[in-house]
Design an enzyme around this catalytic site. Structure first.
Site, mmCIF file in Angstrom:
data_model
loop_
_atom_site.group_PDB
_atom_site.id
_atom_site.type_symbol
_atom_site.label_atom_id
_atom_site.label_comp_id
_atom_site.label_asym_id
_atom_site.label_seq_id
_atom_site.Cartn_x
_atom_site.Cartn_y
_atom_site.Cartn_z
ATOM 1 N N ILE A 16 -0.753 5.128 1.629
ATOM 2 C CA ILE A 16 -0.125 4.179 0.714
ATOM 3 C C ILE A 16 -0.282 2.761 1.246
ATOM 4 C CG2 ILE A 16 2.053 3.426 -0.315
ATOM 5 C CD1 ILE A 16 2.938 6.342 -0.365
ATOM 6 N N ARG A 92 7.019 16.520 4.049
ATOM 7 C CA ARG A 92 7.540 17.886 4.114
ATOM 8 C C ARG A 92 6.417 18.834 4.499
ATOM 9 N NH1 ARG A 92 11.601 20.327 -0.448
ATOM 10 N NH2 ARG A 92 12.192 22.247 0.624
ATOM 11 N N GLN A 112 15.499 2.290 11.780
ATOM 12 C CA GLN A 112 14.965 1.104 11.125
ATOM 13 C C GLN A 112 16.080 0.260 10.527
ATOM 14 O OE1 GLN A 112 11.822 2.348 8.480
ATOM 15 N NE2 GLN A 112 10.538 3.089 10.162
ATOM 16 N N GLY A 130 9.250 5.527 1.154
ATOM 17 C CA GLY A 130 9.105 6.813 1.835
ATOM 18 C C GLY A 130 10.130 7.808 1.325
ATOM 19 N N ASP A 159 7.678 6.142 -11.146
ATOM 20 C CA ASP A 159 8.070 7.010 -12.256
ATOM 21 C C ASP A 159 8.107 6.224 -13.569
ATOM 22 O OD1 ASP A 159 8.613 9.149 -10.358
ATOM 23 O OD2 ASP A 159 10.401 8.023 -9.848
ATOM 24 N N HIS A 187 14.565 9.907 -7.256
ATOM 25 C CA HIS A 187 13.104 10.001 -7.287
ATOM 26 C C HIS A 187 12.734 11.408 -6.836
ATOM 27 C CE1 HIS A 187 8.921 8.994 -7.041
ATOM 28 N NE2 HIS A 187 8.870 9.233 -5.745
#
Length: 330
Positions: A16, A92, A112, A130, A159, A187
């Protein structure tokens, strides 16, 4: 020339980010008069690969790109940053339970959040892409207590864009002819892409498409689009469209939706204020409007029928379950 802005990108050697970084460096997001400094964060084993990305950025000779900083330390990556794209997350793996995925990502995003809290600009805009993005946004925000919750958003523009295309394709129009689609909730596969308020060339979408198409094709296609892309691409994720959506969402956040001639609102996952019965504090996708100064407000008083309310409730329940799974890390 303007003073350079600092932009952080995590997971910067990933797919990405590879689709995102060159567009940022070219000025596509912040404009052709705005120089930037890219502060790129990666895990230590990926720094060599990230160095190759930096070489390519340099070889493009972008006039706006002032400096590229590579690091595995989030406090260096987020030092005085104005904007942050939190792209890197643990995917995953085979046999991994969702709870395990949530916990492993909670460790990443809590760290973070702490770093952002310590060193980032106080008005930083942090976009979490992420996955699981909504809950990762919650984790990040909870670990940055000195920053306003309004500094954080999770991405639902991907989306939103997917829903626009599906409706435009069905009606035989261009994407710019579609307005006011909404993506509600998480999401995930519980998200609710909503056409109740959408228009196509000024006409109500509900008069142009059938209920059967919405139920049997539109909603399932949008919900499962990411998995479909991965299947078609042989295990490779929808990196380019995700990067594109990140740019779209951040652009709306930076420059506002007031001047937009293509929609009255966009879908963004922001911290809930209780609107539409969504529990306060959860990061949920809503229709939002953004002022020219970057102030985000949830669009109020939209009608939701019983089916829409039930679908939103289902997605919010999933958000609550995700929060419960990592509550000890908040």
């Amino acid at each position: 020339m303007k003073t350079p802005i600092d932009v952080a990108v995590t997971g910067a050697a990933g797919q990405i980010s590879y689709s995102l970084l060159f567009r940022l460096a070219s000025g596509e997001l912040f404009g052709l008069e705005q120089p930037i400094v890219l502060r790129l964060l990666e895990i230590t084993p990926a720094l060599d690969r990230l160095h190759g990305v930096k070489m390519e950025l340099n070889d493009c000779a972008y006039p706006l790109l002032q400096k590229v900083i590579l690091t595995d330390d989030p406090r260096i990556a987020f030092k005085d940053v104005d904007y942050a794209f939190l792209v890197g997350a643990r995917p995953r793996g085979p046999g991994m339970k969702r709870k395990d995925l949530l916990e492993s990502n909670a460790e990443i995003f809590s760290g973070q959040g702490n770093a952002l809290n310590e060193v980032a600009h106080r008005n930083v805009k942090v976009l979490i892409t992420g996955n699981p993005a909504n809950t990762n946004a919650l984790i990040t925000q909870k670990n940055a207590p000195d920053l306003s919750p309004t500094c954080f958003s999770a991405m639902s523009m991907l989306d939103h864009n997917r829903a626009i295309f599906q409706l435009a394709k069905k009606c035989g129009v261009r994407s710019k002819d579609v307005k006011n689609i909404i993506v509600w909730g998480n999401h995930s596969e519980t998200q609710y892409p909503d056409l109740m308020h959408a228009t196509v060339k000024g006409l109500s979408a509900s008069t142009l498409v059938s209920d059967a198409w919405i139920e049997n094709e539109f909603i399932p296609t949008v919900r499962h689009r990411g998995a479909s892309v991965i299947e078609e691409r042989g295990g490779i994720s929808s990196a380019a469209s995700a990067a594109n959506a990140a740019i779209f969402q951040m652009r709306s956040w930076v420059f506002g939706t007031e001047a937009s001639d293509w929609s009255d609102w966009v879908s963004m996952a922001v911290i809930s204020d209780g609107s539409y019965g969504v529990e306060k504090g959860l990061f949920c996708s809503f229709p939002v409007q953004v002022s020219s100064s970057g102030l985000v407000s949830i669009v109020q008083d939209l009608d939701l029928d019983a089916t829409s309310k039930a679908r939103l409730k289902e997605s919010v329940l999933e958000l609550k379950e995700e929060r419960k799974a990592i509550k000890h890390l908040l």
